[in-house]
Design a protein around this motif. Structure first.
Motif, PDB file in Angstrom:
ATOM      1  N   SER A  12       0.800  -1.244   0.182  1.00 54.91           N
ATOM      2  CA  SER A  12       0.001  -0.014   0.032  1.00 54.91           C
ATOM      3  C   SER A  12       1.010   1.291  -0.092  1.00 54.91           C
ATOM      4  O   SER A  12       2.100   1.239   0.267  1.00 54.91           O
ATOM      5  CB  SER A  12      -0.793  -0.236   1.376  1.00 54.91           C
ATOM      6  OG  SER A  12      -0.097  -0.089   2.552  1.00 54.91           O
ATOM      7  N   LEU A  18      -3.980  -0.370  -2.630  1.00 46.54           N
ATOM      8  CA  LEU A  18      -3.927  -1.785  -1.967  1.00 46.54           C
ATOM      9  C   LEU A  18      -3.542  -2.692  -3.287  1.00 46.54           C
ATOM     10  O   LEU A  18      -4.351  -2.755  -3.866  1.00 46.54           O
ATOM     11  CB  LEU A  18      -4.677  -2.235  -1.432  1.00 46.54           C
ATOM     12  CG  LEU A  18      -4.637  -3.394  -0.315  1.00 46.54           C
ATOM     13  CD1 LEU A  18      -3.434  -2.732   0.767  1.00 46.54           C
ATOM     14  CD2 LEU A  18      -5.804  -3.552   0.626  1.00 46.54           C
ATOM     15  N   LYS A  47      -8.666   0.656   2.504  1.00 43.87           N
ATOM     16  CA  LYS A  47      -8.229   0.151   3.848  1.00 43.87           C
ATOM     17  C   LYS A  47      -9.322  -0.751   4.434  1.00 43.87           C
ATOM     18  O   LYS A  47      -9.319  -1.940   4.913  1.00 43.87           O
ATOM     19  CB  LYS A  47      -7.867   0.938   4.801  1.00 43.87           C
ATOM     20  CG  LYS A  47      -7.388   0.284   6.067  1.00 43.87           C
ATOM     21  CD  LYS A  47      -6.894   1.437   7.210  1.00 43.87           C
ATOM     22  CE  LYS A  47      -5.769   1.983   6.841  1.00 43.87           C
ATOM     23  NZ  LYS A  47      -5.043   2.957   7.752  1.00 43.87           N
ATOM     24  N   GLN A  50      -9.141  -4.261   3.013  1.00 44.11           N
ATOM     25  CA  GLN A  50      -7.749  -5.265   3.084  1.00 44.11           C
ATOM     26  C   GLN A  50      -7.797  -6.745   3.311  1.00 44.11           C
ATOM     27  O   GLN A  50      -7.448  -7.399   2.564  1.00 44.11           O
ATOM     28  CB  GLN A  50      -7.058  -4.577   4.166  1.00 44.11           C
ATOM     29  CG  GLN A  50      -5.486  -4.948   4.009  1.00 44.11           C
ATOM     30  CD  GLN A  50      -5.431  -6.165   5.138  1.00 44.11           C
ATOM     31  OE1 GLN A  50      -6.144  -6.299   6.221  1.00 44.11           O
ATOM     32  NE2 GLN A  50      -4.662  -7.114   4.710  1.00 44.11           N
ATOM     33  N   SER A  77      -8.530   3.825  -3.010  1.00 45.20           N
ATOM     34  CA  SER A  77      -9.542   4.670  -2.674  1.00 45.20           C
ATOM     35  C   SER A  77      -9.934   5.571  -3.580  1.00 45.20           C
ATOM     36  O   SER A  77      -9.408   6.006  -4.415  1.00 45.20           O
ATOM     37  CB  SER A  77      -8.819   5.439  -1.200  1.00 45.20           C
ATOM     38  OG  SER A  77      -8.520   4.542  -0.177  1.00 45.20           O
ATOM     39  N   GLU A  82      -8.643  10.329   0.592  1.00 41.37           N
ATOM     40  CA  GLU A  82      -7.203  10.018   1.233  1.00 41.37           C
ATOM     41  C   GLU A  82      -6.532  11.554   1.312  1.00 41.37           C
ATOM     42  O   GLU A  82      -6.778  12.478   0.503  1.00 41.37           O
ATOM     43  CB  GLU A  82      -6.243   9.397   0.172  1.00 41.37           C
ATOM     44  CG  GLU A  82      -6.738   7.776  -0.026  1.00 41.37           C
ATOM     45  CD  GLU A  82      -6.511   6.941   1.490  1.00 41.37           C
ATOM     46  OE1 GLU A  82      -5.773   7.418   2.430  1.00 41.37           O
ATOM     47  OE2 GLU A  82      -7.107   6.053   1.512  1.00 41.37           O
ATOM     48  N   HIS A 226      -9.222  -3.754  11.493  1.00 41.52           N
ATOM     49  CA  HIS A 226      -8.977  -2.877  10.126  1.00 41.52           C
ATOM     50  C   HIS A 226     -10.092  -2.012   9.842  1.00 41.52           C
ATOM     51  O   HIS A 226      -9.871  -0.709   9.233  1.00 41.52           O
ATOM     52  CB  HIS A 226      -9.024  -4.057   8.948  1.00 41.52           C
ATOM     53  CG  HIS A 226     -10.084  -4.452   8.468  1.00 41.52           C
ATOM     54  ND1 HIS A 226     -10.793  -5.252   9.055  1.00 41.52           N
ATOM     55  CD2 HIS A 226     -10.789  -4.196   7.269  1.00 41.52           C
ATOM     56  CE1 HIS A 226     -12.109  -5.693   8.477  1.00 41.52           C
ATOM     57  NE2 HIS A 226     -11.802  -4.619   7.305  1.00 41.52           N
ATOM     58  N   ALA A 230      -9.719   2.103   9.585  1.00 37.88           N
ATOM     59  CA  ALA A 230     -10.302   2.907   8.497  1.00 37.88           C
ATOM     60  C   ALA A 230     -11.271   3.908   8.897  1.00 37.88           C
ATOM     61  O   ALA A 230     -11.160   5.114   8.218  1.00 37.88           O
ATOM     62  CB  ALA A 230     -11.028   1.879   7.528  1.00 37.88           C
TER      63      ALA A 230
END
Length: 365
Positions: A12, A18, A47, A50, A77, A82, A226, A230
């Motif tokens: 990532s 990812l 995320k 994942q 994303s 982001e 996870h 996120a």
């Protein structure tokens, strides 16, 4: 297979990508490279997916029924979610509409294709691509297929073969008529609601350390680590909440009637035609049984008009040109990526194998 063995760490970066690369094994004249390209729902942070992408890559790499295939799995994303999409590049963050998300995902798809081609410069075979979209990502997926078909018809052949699409809990028509959509659409119509709500969240959480916030979210939401991480990234981001709400408002206004031609739905690949170079004949839909973001009547109307209703036990995709459509019977919620990643990955693995095999049979050598 244990959960720990399935959850491999993907590559990532700060731009919200990812990636799980294919094995260097099986490189010969018979091998074929296949890229699985994931398009997220809203909130658009990769995320969240994942464990799902990691499990899918492991299953395809270790137990695929197409041993000559080399699978890469990647996702990005959505734009605007982001930090690196805004402030870190020295420009003010802006809010992104659905049409712009389509353009952004098309750009990222072509970047992935070019990156793969550069790494495999010695190979002459075209890369094969299977798109995968969740929720509004399924809408974006159909838009990308339509764009791909337009390029093919204009003789601007892309440097890859788009061989299939998998649409998970798709929100592709009449979103505002769904049970939650009717509620959200009213709230989101309040003047400047995305900006006001985002500012309040940022103010309240400004002094809460990310680690503590993550732990609180994990306990309150009862989700794996996870998903809590996120969610913490989303609410701590200067624009994350605003972007999610702004995009949701645009989704309510944009996702209405079925806008795609029969060529996108698959009629162009019906028996008697020789047009087999796109995903149209290999679409798989996985609907929720009582999805609060998809009205049951909307789902049933689409299945009747466009689809081929199938059971999970089917071993092969139908030979009919219509998309294969499944209705979940396992109680999996719309936001499957929070707690049901492994279960859905196992289903998707089977569909990927079937798409690859169906494409191989139907494509002239």
């Amino acid at each position: 297979m244990s959960r720990e063995r399935l959850l491999k760490k993907g590559v990532s970066d700060e731009n919200g990508r990812l990636h799980y690369a294919s094995s260097s094994d099986l490189i010969d004249d018979q091998s074929e490279d296949i890229l699985i390209f994931m398009i997220t729902g809203n909130p658009g942070l990769i995320k969240y997916y994942q464990p799902f992408l990691s499990t899918l890559h492991t299953l395809l790499s270790s137990s695929s029924t197409t041993p000559s295939a080399r699978f890469s799995v990647c996702g990005h994303s959505l734009d605007g979610f982001e930090h690196s999409n805004g402030e870190k590049k020295g420009r003010p963050a802006r809010l992104v509409k659905l049409k712009e998300e389509v353009d952004y995902m098309e750009e990222k798809l072509f970047e992935e294709v070019r990156s793969h081609q550069k790494a495999a410069a010695a190979k002459e075979k075209n890369l094969k691509v299977i798109l995968m979209g969740h929720s509004v990502g399924a809408y974006i997926l159909l838009e990308l297929i339509q764009g791909h078909r337009s390029q093919v018809e204009d003789n601007h052949n892309p440097d890859f073969d788009l061989i299939g699409g998998i649409l998970l809990f798709p929100t592709i028509t009449h979103l505002a008529q769904s049970p939650q959509g009717m509620i959200y659409s009213r709230i989101l119509q309040l003047p400047n609601f995305p900006h006001i709500a985002g500012a309040i969240v940022n103010f309240v959480l400004a002094l809460v350390p990310a680690v503590i916030l993550c732990r609180i979210l994990q306990l309150v939401m009862r989700v794996p680590k996870h998903a809590a991480e996120a969610s913490a990234d989303l609410v701590k981001s200067p624009v994350g909440v605003r972007q999610a709400l702004f995009l949701a408002k645009d989704e309510m206004e944009t996702i209405t009637d079925d806008k795609w031609t029969e060529k996108v739905w698959g009629a162009a690949t019906a028996p008697g035609t020789d047009d087999r170079d796109t995903a149209n004949s290999n679409l798989v839909f996985y609907w929720g049984e009582n999805d609060k973001l998809v009205a049951n009547q909307t789902r049933d109307d689409l299945i009747e008009a466009k689809g081929h209703l199938s059971s999970i036990e089917n071993k092969t995709l139908p030979k009919d040109w219509k998309p294969s459509m499944f209705i979940d019977k396992d109680g999996i919620p719309h936001a499957f990526c929070l707690k049901h990643s492994e279960t859905v990955a196992e289903k998707v693995k089977g569909w990927v194998d079937q798409i690859v095999e169906k494409h191989r049979i139907e494509t002239p050598r």
